[in-house]
Design a protein around this motif. Sequence first.
Motif, short mmCIF file in Angstrom:
data_model
loop_
_atom_site.label_atom_id
_atom_site.label_comp_id
_atom_site.label_asym_id
_atom_site.label_seq_id
_atom_site.Cartn_x
_atom_site.Cartn_y
_atom_site.Cartn_z
N PHE A 89 0.84 -1.20 0.00
CA PHE A 89 0.00 0.00 0.00
C PHE A 89 0.87 1.25 0.00
O PHE A 89 0.61 2.22 -0.73
CB PHE A 89 -0.93 -0.01 1.22
CG PHE A 89 -2.29 -0.59 0.94
CD1 PHE A 89 -3.44 0.12 1.19
CD2 PHE A 89 -2.40 -1.87 0.41
CE1 PHE A 89 -4.69 -0.42 0.92
CE2 PHE A 89 -3.64 -2.42 0.14
CZ PHE A 89 -4.80 -1.70 0.40
N ALA A 90 1.92 1.25 0.83
CA ALA A 90 2.80 2.42 0.90
C ALA A 90 3.50 2.65 -0.43
O ALA A 90 3.61 3.80 -0.90
CB ALA A 90 3.82 2.23 2.02
N GLU A 91 3.95 1.59 -1.08
CA GLU A 91 4.62 1.72 -2.37
C GLU A 91 3.69 2.26 -3.44
O GLU A 91 4.12 2.96 -4.36
CB GLU A 91 5.19 0.36 -2.80
CG GLU A 91 6.33 -0.12 -1.92
CD GLU A 91 6.70 -1.57 -2.21
OE1 GLU A 91 6.10 -2.14 -3.14
OE2 GLU A 91 7.56 -2.11 -1.50
N ALA A 92 2.40 1.95 -3.33
CA ALA A 92 1.42 2.42 -4.31
C ALA A 92 0.82 3.76 -3.93
O ALA A 92 -0.06 4.28 -4.63
CB ALA A 92 0.31 1.38 -4.48
N GLY A 93 1.27 4.33 -2.80
CA GLY A 93 0.75 5.62 -2.36
C GLY A 93 -0.65 5.55 -1.78
O GLY A 93 -1.39 6.54 -1.79
N LEU A 94 -1.02 4.39 -1.26
CA LEU A 94 -2.36 4.20 -0.68
C LEU A 94 -2.26 4.28 0.84
O LEU A 94 -1.39 3.66 1.44
CB LEU A 94 -2.94 2.85 -1.10
CG LEU A 94 -3.13 2.66 -2.61
CD1 LEU A 94 -3.55 1.22 -2.91
CD2 LEU A 94 -4.16 3.64 -3.14
N SER A 95 -3.16 5.02 1.44
CA SER A 95 -3.06 5.27 2.88
C SER A 95 -4.07 4.48 3.70
O SER A 95 -3.94 4.41 4.92
CB SER A 95 -3.26 6.77 3.17
OG SER A 95 -4.53 7.20 2.69
N ARG A 96 -5.08 3.91 3.06
CA ARG A 96 -6.09 3.17 3.82
C ARG A 96 -6.68 2.06 2.94
O ARG A 96 -6.57 2.10 1.71
CB ARG A 96 -7.21 4.10 4.28
CG ARG A 96 -8.00 4.73 3.13
CD ARG A 96 -9.25 5.44 3.62
NE ARG A 96 -9.98 6.07 2.54
CZ ARG A 96 -10.83 5.43 1.73
NH1 ARG A 96 -11.01 4.12 1.87
NH2 ARG A 96 -11.47 6.08 0.77
N PRO A 97 -7.31 1.08 3.55
CA PRO A 97 -7.93 0.01 2.77
C PRO A 97 -9.20 0.48 2.09
O PRO A 97 -9.80 1.48 2.50
CB PRO A 97 -8.21 -1.07 3.82
CG PRO A 97 -8.39 -0.31 5.09
CD PRO A 97 -7.42 0.84 5.01
N PRO A 98 -9.66 -0.21 1.06
CA PRO A 98 -10.89 0.20 0.36
C PRO A 98 -12.13 -0.05 1.20
O PRO A 98 -12.18 -0.99 1.99
CB PRO A 98 -10.88 -0.69 -0.89
CG PRO A 98 -10.12 -1.91 -0.48
CD PRO A 98 -9.06 -1.42 0.45
#
Length: 969
Positions: A684-693
């Motif tokens: 998630f961090a590598e993809a720039g995502l901060s929270r789950p869907p």
Amino acid sequence: MRSRAGTRRVDPAAVSAVRDTAPATIILAPDGRLRFANQAAAELLGYEAGALAATSLRELVSQVDSTAILELADGRAGVRAKLDCRLRMADGAWLPVELEVANLAADPAVLGLVVTIHDVTRWKALEDSLTTLAFHDSLTRLPNRALFIDRLEHSLGRRRRHARGTAVLFVDLDDFKTVNDALGHVEADAVLAMVAERLLASIRPEDTAGRLGGDEFAILLDDVDEEDSSVVAARVLSALEAPFVLSERAIRIGGSIGIAHSSAGLTRSTDMLRAADVAMYHAKESGKNQFRLFDASMQDASTERLSLGVDMRGAVERGEFILHYQPIVGLPDGNVVAMEALVRWQHPERGLIPPGDFIPIAEKTGLMVPIGEFVVREACRQARAWQLARGVQPPVSVNVNLSGVQLQHPGLVAAVSLALEDSNLPAELLTLEITESVVARETEATARRLRQLKGLGVALAIDDFGTGYSSLSYLRRFPIEVVKIDKSFVDEISDDVAAQSLARGIIQLAHSLKTTTVAEGVETEAQAKRLIRMGCDRAQGFYFARPMEASVATEYVVGRSILSLWVGHVGPELNIIRSVVSDFERLNPDLKVDVIGGVTNERIHDALESDDPPAVVSSFESEAFSGARSVQKLVDLGPLMARDGIAQGDFIEATLAYTGDGRGRWALPVLADTFGLLFNRSHFAEAGLSRPPRTIGELTDMAKRLTVRNPDGSLRIVGFDPTMGFYENSAATFGHLFGAHWQTDGRSSLSTDPAWAKLLRWQKELVDWYGRDDLAAFHERAGDEFSTSNAFQAGSLAMCLDGEWRVAFIAVEADELDYGTAPLPVDDSRPELYGSGYINGSVIGIPLNTRHREAAWTLVKYLATDEAALAKLSNGLRNVPSTRASLRSPALVQDDRFAVFLDIFAHERSATAPMTPIGSEYQEMLDELAVRWQAGEVSNLESALAALDRAIDEKIRAAVAELDKSRAA
């Protein structure tokens, strides 16, 4: 205020207090910066003096752990807590620790958190070792029988469209006993270890090689056809033919291999192993160092005896042999003085096999010795338990029969001595029975062995006295204390003068030699009275009592109820259940529970049809008891709940749907399985995502952002795999996310509820985006769901749908994985469903024909409603406890990731699939349609769903009609 506190320096006196203390200690500012670290902490983490204090908490622990620690800073001053986490050392390695955290923010000398660090590396290593020991062979480090069967069952349970099948290779070393006898155990063990290495070198990394026991190994091959499995078998035989180089010599051994393939219609693990074993026996009969592929002809009547011999190997280790007991009573009072142990074979498919059908085979195949050792061990254990349970009452001894094969075996005396020692049974409470025919074939070794047995303090008895070898010289020559008069003498003593004379003569002569007499086969009151007048000391036979199962025998001997509890768990999990049952027994001293593990649903269903079922039955699978016939054979618990004030509202509503309906309350929930989303924080961090869907739309977008392909276009990381049948993906788990309904007004509603078509179209669109062939190739590489190479644990799957048990698996198998848990995302148009999930789990019920219904209810009520019992089960088995009160129990082990599943379970919109007269078969039917739809084999989805509705409704109608017919009959 917090920032100003963060800039203040720690009081020098506080620093001095911890600088030179032995425990590693740090002091944290409320914002997480280290304000002080003593030398012990720096050394523990590998930092130079003073360098550790320049770091922050977030540099040392994961985000989840740092949040948990800093939350204490926001709490009440003076609070102390213990936390398990990992600290990052100076070299980047992770150190498992236990932290003792004290909130001293109100102390002007500290103004922060004082954290004491305890290195628990050794304890974690011990936990890992214990887990490994439970499921691996200690010599070869290969999976043991329990783990091998578990992996086989999961392999058979996966329905992968592109998989070719599952194969089991049963490998038996040829003439290994000769090697063992000639070289000794040390060298023989070295050979077994080398065999394990060669097996592993002969298979793929994703295959499983296991040691089943002794010189028997097995190999599990997934996604292979018969030709592939034959190639592997040939490669293994070639590997075994090479010399084994030992310390002083090189030896050659071969092997025989039997192959069973799932394409032969074998769908259960027991069928696969047995078929492979039968095929191996045929290979050995064909000249050894060969392999044979199982086919149906191996099972015809001509191989029945061979098949029985095959099944017998390993039956002791599998727990298939059981003991029944027949009382021996004193005359004239009729009080029980001893119990004769009678071995029976509880075959998993053929039922109870009497000794006459298997003892001759066991004696010819060399299996009588291990069977006999089991009988002695178990009989001694049981007799000791009776002695303790009877308290001040006179003890009851136990009689065990010895065969001629056992008496000739040099290890007999040691085996009896060890059984007495392990059970702590006084030797005088064990009587060993030897038939006249065995004593008649006396050898010096036999005589010596009998004297050695007598030297242990056990009693010796001549069995079947008078059957053709009778000679009182045996009684003088051997240290015999008991003479058992054969049934043939007893049959006619009521009115036959000659028979009376013979029996009286045997009794008088035996008494003259100071031996006790026991009359066998007493079936009438007249026979008993005649024996009393003759002065016979004891008697046994149907007139007094028939042979009985251990639980019934215990009630007979002890005089209190014995409940049998059948569960599916084995290994460490079974020990946890037994621990909880021990708590129950302490609370209910008049009840004793015999916990039987490893019981399949098929065996439970067979028992429900019998006249003497177990007292309580439990299954992992929520739908196990919902079929029309099962419901009919289980006690309706509703009236008992009402009588004892147990409200349905005590349970989470979703669990009530799979434990009862209009037909009654056939079971209660014990532990639940709750499904949520697991996500890899690093990805998630590598993809720039901060929270789950939170929605299906977000899940789809994130799945694509998280997906990474190799240069050749193959999938390296899959964001989310929507394939039906992959791991826990099923129509039931996905259907809940779309708010889909299975039935409307009692009829299947797959075509009338548009949510189903919406779900299936979403899945197919995402599958098509990945490329069906690319996903199939990914599945080939992905590890088995319950293996350590599971795709999520291995890092090749960024998000997956899974149950709460995965948290426990990861803790043991992939503790370094940085992951989070969350509720499953829901359809964008159904935001109110977020936070809820699909529920199923373990159920427990009472067979209708049980002999102890009220006592059984006491046990069921404890396991299903007692807060302490449920918390203990949840902590040990890592499933969700099923009552509202137990969800709030302070005894539950605190774990943020596991807590997410507790919240999902408690959500008011969490639900399960309806139970029907055909159980969960309708769900499997939809799963199969979904697989064909994703494969592009269904052109008109709505028409296919409508056809499936009709098929499901027809199956349910047929099941109801069959039930009505059976009731009428």
